[in-house]
Structure formats: C-alpha cells, structure tokens
Design an enzyme around this catalytic site. Structure first.
Site, PDB file in Angstrom:
ATOM      1  N   ARG A  84      55.027  29.731  30.453  1.00 32.12           N
ATOM      2  CA  ARG A  84      54.003  30.779  29.977  1.00 32.12           C
ATOM      3  C   ARG A  84      53.127  30.153  29.004  1.00 32.12           C
ATOM      4  O   ARG A  84      52.901  30.862  27.820  1.00 32.12           O
ATOM      5  CB  ARG A  84      54.782  31.823  29.077  1.00 32.12           C
ATOM      6  N   SER A 109      56.960  41.356  28.916  1.00 35.33           N
ATOM      7  CA  SER A 109      57.587  40.477  28.022  1.00 35.33           C
ATOM      8  C   SER A 109      56.897  40.567  26.747  1.00 35.33           C
ATOM      9  O   SER A 109      55.907  39.576  26.755  1.00 35.33           O
ATOM     10  CB  SER A 109      58.146  39.269  28.778  1.00 35.33           C
ATOM     11  N   GLU A 150      55.288  36.258  23.337  1.00 31.20           N
ATOM     12  CA  GLU A 150      54.515  35.943  24.783  1.00 31.20           C
ATOM     13  C   GLU A 150      53.181  36.447  24.559  1.00 31.20           C
ATOM     14  O   GLU A 150      52.453  35.958  25.336  1.00 31.20           O
ATOM     15  CB  GLU A 150      55.468  36.329  25.713  1.00 31.20           C
TER      16      GLU A 150
HETATM   17  N1  EPU Z   1      69.153  40.679  30.242  1.00 33.98           N
HETATM   18  C1  EPU Z   1      70.047  41.457  29.392  1.00 33.98           C
HETATM   19  N2  EPU Z   1      69.344  42.567  28.826  1.00 33.98           N
HETATM   20  C2  EPU Z   1      68.099  42.899  28.908  1.00 33.98           C
HETATM   21  C3  EPU Z   1      67.498  42.081  29.834  1.00 33.98           C
HETATM   22  C4  EPU Z   1      67.631  41.074  30.242  1.00 33.98           C
HETATM   23  O1  EPU Z   1      71.210  41.235  29.345  1.00 33.98           O
HETATM   24  O2  EPU Z   1      67.702  43.907  28.320  1.00 33.98           O
HETATM   25  C5  EPU Z   1      69.786  39.575  31.156  1.00 33.98           C
HETATM   26  C6  EPU Z   1      69.878  39.913  32.589  1.00 33.98           C
HETATM   27  O3  EPU Z   1      70.762  40.399  33.037  1.00 33.98           O
HETATM   28  C7  EPU Z   1      69.526  38.530  33.105  1.00 33.98           C
HETATM   29  C8  EPU Z   1      68.788  37.835  32.036  1.00 33.98           C
HETATM   30  O4  EPU Z   1      68.830  38.524  30.875  1.00 33.98           O
HETATM   31  O5  EPU Z   1      70.674  37.888  33.121  1.00 33.98           O
HETATM   32  C9  EPU Z   1      67.408  37.580  32.485  1.00 33.98           C
HETATM   33  O6  EPU Z   1      66.944  38.929  32.827  1.00 33.98           O
HETATM   34  P1  EPU Z   1      65.629  39.032  33.916  1.00 33.98           P
HETATM   35  O7  EPU Z   1      65.833  38.284  35.214  1.00 33.98           O
HETATM   36  O8  EPU Z   1      65.215  40.401  33.753  1.00 33.98           O
HETATM   37  O9  EPU Z   1      64.491  38.206  33.242  1.00 33.98           O
HETATM   38  P2  EPU Z   1      63.950  37.736  31.930  1.00 33.98           P
HETATM   39  O10 EPU Z   1      64.318  36.401  31.481  1.00 33.98           O
HETATM   40  O11 EPU Z   1      64.311  38.516  30.944  1.00 33.98           O
HETATM   41  C10 EPU Z   1      61.614  36.896  32.714  1.00 33.98           C
HETATM   42  C11 EPU Z   1      60.116  36.892  32.640  1.00 33.98           C
HETATM   43  C12 EPU Z   1      59.813  38.397  33.443  1.00 33.98           C
HETATM   44  C13 EPU Z   1      59.966  38.145  34.739  1.00 33.98           C
HETATM   45  C14 EPU Z   1      61.258  38.006  34.818  1.00 33.98           C
HETATM   46  C15 EPU Z   1      61.832  37.856  36.299  1.00 33.98           C
HETATM   47  C16 EPU Z   1      59.761  35.868  30.454  1.00 33.98           C
HETATM   48  C17 EPU Z   1      59.292  35.923  29.165  1.00 33.98           C
HETATM   49  N3  EPU Z   1      59.749  36.902  31.277  1.00 33.98           N
HETATM   50  O12 EPU Z   1      62.318  37.893  32.187  1.00 33.98           O
HETATM   51  O13 EPU Z   1      58.199  38.105  33.055  1.00 33.98           O
HETATM   52  O14 EPU Z   1      59.443  39.351  35.498  1.00 33.98           O
HETATM   53  O15 EPU Z   1      61.680  36.868  34.171  1.00 33.98           O
HETATM   54  O16 EPU Z   1      61.350  36.400  36.683  1.00 33.98           O
HETATM   55  O17 EPU Z   1      59.808  34.863  31.104  1.00 33.98           O
HETATM   56  C18 EPU Z   1      56.290  38.933  31.763  1.00 33.98           C
HETATM   57  O18 EPU Z   1      56.139  37.940  31.362  1.00 33.98           O
HETATM   58  O19 EPU Z   1      55.658  39.953  31.321  1.00 33.98           O
HETATM   59  C19 EPU Z   1      57.525  39.290  32.523  1.00 33.98           C
HETATM   60  C20 EPU Z   1      57.965  40.583  32.704  1.00 33.98           C
END
Ligand code: EPU
Length: 346
Positions: free
Chosen positions: A163, A237, A333
C-alpha cells in the site's frame, strides 16, 4: 474546465461534505501542462483528486483541485502472449478490469470492484485477494507539478511497497499521474492462493475457473464484507495492516493465540488490523455520525452526515486504544487531507 466553489460530496466515496475553492478538470495532458505553466506553483497551491475513494477531507479545500478526466483505454503493444494496456488517469479502475475481462487479458481480475480511478491505483499500489498492482505494472506517465514537464516512472522508480509507493513518500504532492501502462497476460494465469477465493469458487461449483469466474468470486467476497460506497460512505480499509517483528508477534501470541499473521520476511510479519480492532471490541461502534463497519472492522463508515473531523477523531481513538491493547501503532491507509490537501498523520 475550471469551476469555483465546488461541492465535493460526489468527489469522495466517504460522502464528506466539503468544498474546493477551484476545481480544474482536464482531459488532455497538454491542458494540465499549460495550466501548471501559467499558474501559481508554490507548494500546496494544487492537489490532485481522482475518484476520491482513498481520501478523507477534514476541511474545505483552499487550494486548486486538479481532476484528471481522461477515460481512454488503448492497447499499446501486443505479442502472442502479452499486451501492454494504457489507461488514462480518469478511467474508473473497474472499467479497466472489465476491459481486461472482455478481451481475455489476465492479471487484474483479483482486483475487481476496487473503487477509484486508474491514476490513483499506483499511488497506494492497490491490492486485494493475493494480487497487487505492482505485479502487472509497467510504467506511468506523470506531469511534474512544478515544471509542467511530463515524466515517465518505470516500475522500480515507483518504489512500490505494501500500500505504498514513491508518491506517498518522497514524491508526495509533486506529480499528477496522467496515464498508467499495465502488462497483462493473454495466457491463463490465475492467483487463487487467497483462501476465501478458492472456497468461493468451490461453492460456485467451478473446478477450472476462467477470468469471469474469478472476478465473480472476488465480487462476491467483496460485497459480503465491504460496504457499498454508493449506499454507505467509506474509503475501504482505513488503516494499513501493521508490519511487526516476528519476536514481538510471538510474545503477543501468548496472550492472543488466535491472532492471524502473514509472513513478510524471516524477521517480520503482517497482522490484520481488522482483527486487532475487532477483538478490541470496536466492530459496529458508533461515534456521532461516524462508525466502524459491522462486517469488517478495518473500514470506517459515514452513517449520515459525518464530518472528516469526526471520522479523524474516531480513527485516533481507535489508534490509541489499539496501542494500549497490543502495543501496536496503526497507520492510516487513507490519505487524510487538511485545507491545503496536505496529508495529516493520525
Ligand atoms: N478480521 C477479523 N475481523 C474483522 C476484519 C478482519 O477478525 O473485522 C480477520 C479476518 O477473519 C482474517 C483477517 O482479519 O483472518 C484478514 O481479513 P481480510 O481477509 O478481510 O483482509 P484484511 O487484511 O482485513 C486486506 C486489505 C483489503 C483487501 C483484503 C483482501 C489492507 C489494509 N486491506 O484486508 O483492501 O480487500 O485484504 O485482500 O491491506 C482496501 O485497501 O481498501 C481494502 C479493502
């Protein structure tokens, strides 16, 4: 085209009510060059706004907003296996994804449905479901906001990171990206490593997916977790997933054995900020007219008429609480703008 005192409600996916003193919308790069060469070039006099999907306005903008509107997509080069596609900065990112799907070009299907315009995509090196823009990125053309000259940035020159890019660090505020060039594959090449993606394809009963299947699965996952900015204002995010030392993570794991992590290197791991915020009890929290999304704690939302200041206050409260809880410092972010379009740290 120059407009004065423009309401920016429709220029930011958070739906924050703000105004710009001056908005310069341009299609051709030459129009921008001419504007730069004949107007005030002092630092902070102009700021670039694309689709407004990764920005939080905390004030009215007393600066000139440059808004690229070139929506042209062209195939620049083609071999039997690859194509170089050029997209104007004003192309809606998802329109470019659909163009790639329509033509059978592989590489950006996992990035389906990401809001925003193509010009902003390299700035934060957009990424989702195991794919990052930098994997298909060839180069970009930008206009130097000081001289009005065009400049090419190759992929290494963009200094892409998680990012991150040079446009968020050393070169912040110095360029307006006008065109991006992506190298896409004409041969089937999929990245289905992200667990939920394969699981969704299985649920769809798809054994050998094509481009449209992968895109459909991604769209399904996104719609189930992320709020539709057309209905609930948000900028995706709000925080980055923090990168911490592995030894620190191991000490945290003693207290929170189910804390997820992704390996970054031999010494560092990335921890999902959404998990940290969720487990600290913030999911669904309301602060005035701002809130934390109830399906993904990483996303801050506009529950009505919130202001940028209110969202920023909420973000700072979360940041403070996460630090108290885990000793981890969250970073934004989203680009948080002051009245001159300069980034405010959390
Ligand atoms: N999780 C929770 N609770 C929550 C959210 C997430 O427990 O409220 C846990 C999930 O269960 C999982 C882990 O956290 O074990 C990761 O969650 P997720 O796969 O939804 O991805 P993320 O790391 O929260 C990132 C990106 C997103 C992208 C997703 C999928 C960043 C800051 N965000 O989110 O990007 O869509 O991975 O690849 O890296 C964006 O940049 O705006 C965005 C939405």
């Amino acid at each position: 085209m120059i407009m004065h005192h423009v309401q920016l409600d429709n220029y930011n996916t958070f739906g924050i009510k703000s105004r710009a003193r001056k908005l310069f919308t341009f299609d051709q790069t030459e129009e921008l060059q001419e504007y730069i060469r004949s107007n005030d070039k002092s630092p902070g006099s102009v700021v670039v706004l694309g689709g407004g999907s990764n920005v939080l306005f905390t004030d009215e903008l007393r600066t000139t907003v440059l808004h690229p509107a070139n929506r042209t997509i062209t195939v620049e080069e083609e071999t039997p296996t690859e194509v170089t596609v050029r997209a104007g900065a004003g192309v809606v990112w998802d329109e470019l994804v659909n163009f790639a799907l329509d033509h059978g070009y592989h590489g950006i299907e996992n990035l389906s449905m990401i809001p925003g315009h193509c010009g902003a995509a390299p700035i934060q090196n957009i990424g989702a479901y195991g794919t990052e823009l930098c994997e298909v990125f060839e180069k970009l053309q930008a206009v130097d906001l000081n001289t009005g000259n065009t400049v090419i940035f190759t992929s290494p020159e963009c200094e892409f990171g998680y990012r991150n890019s040079v446009f968020k660090t050393r070169a912040r505020g110095q360029y307006c990206i006008t065109d991006i060039y992506l190298k896409l594959s004409k041969l089937p090449r999929f990245n289905l490593e992200y667990g939920a993606l394969q699981a969704t394809l299985d649920e769809m009963g798809v054994a050998t997916p094509d481009l449209w299947d992968v895109s459909k699965a991604v769209r399904h996952i996104r719609s189930s977790k992320l709020p539709d900015p057309g209905k609930t204002g948000n900028a995706g995010s709000f925080f980055k997933n923090p990168v911490i030392e592995k030894t620190f993570y191991e000490s945290l794991q003693k207290r929170w054995p189910d804390m997820p992590c992704y390996k970054i290197s031999e010494t560092h791991v990335k921890v999902p900020a959404g998990w940290l915020i969720d487990k600290a009890g913030w999911k669904g929290f309301r602060y005035g007219k701002a809130g934390v999304h109830d399906k993904q704690a990483l996303v801050l939302i506009n529950l009505g008429d919130t202001t940028g200041k209110e969202v920023l206050e909420l973000a700072r409260k979360i940041r403070e609480d996460i630090y108290q809880h885990y000793g981890i410092e969250l970073q934004a972010e989203v680009n948080i703008w002051d009245r001159h379009g300069r980034h405010i740290e959390l």
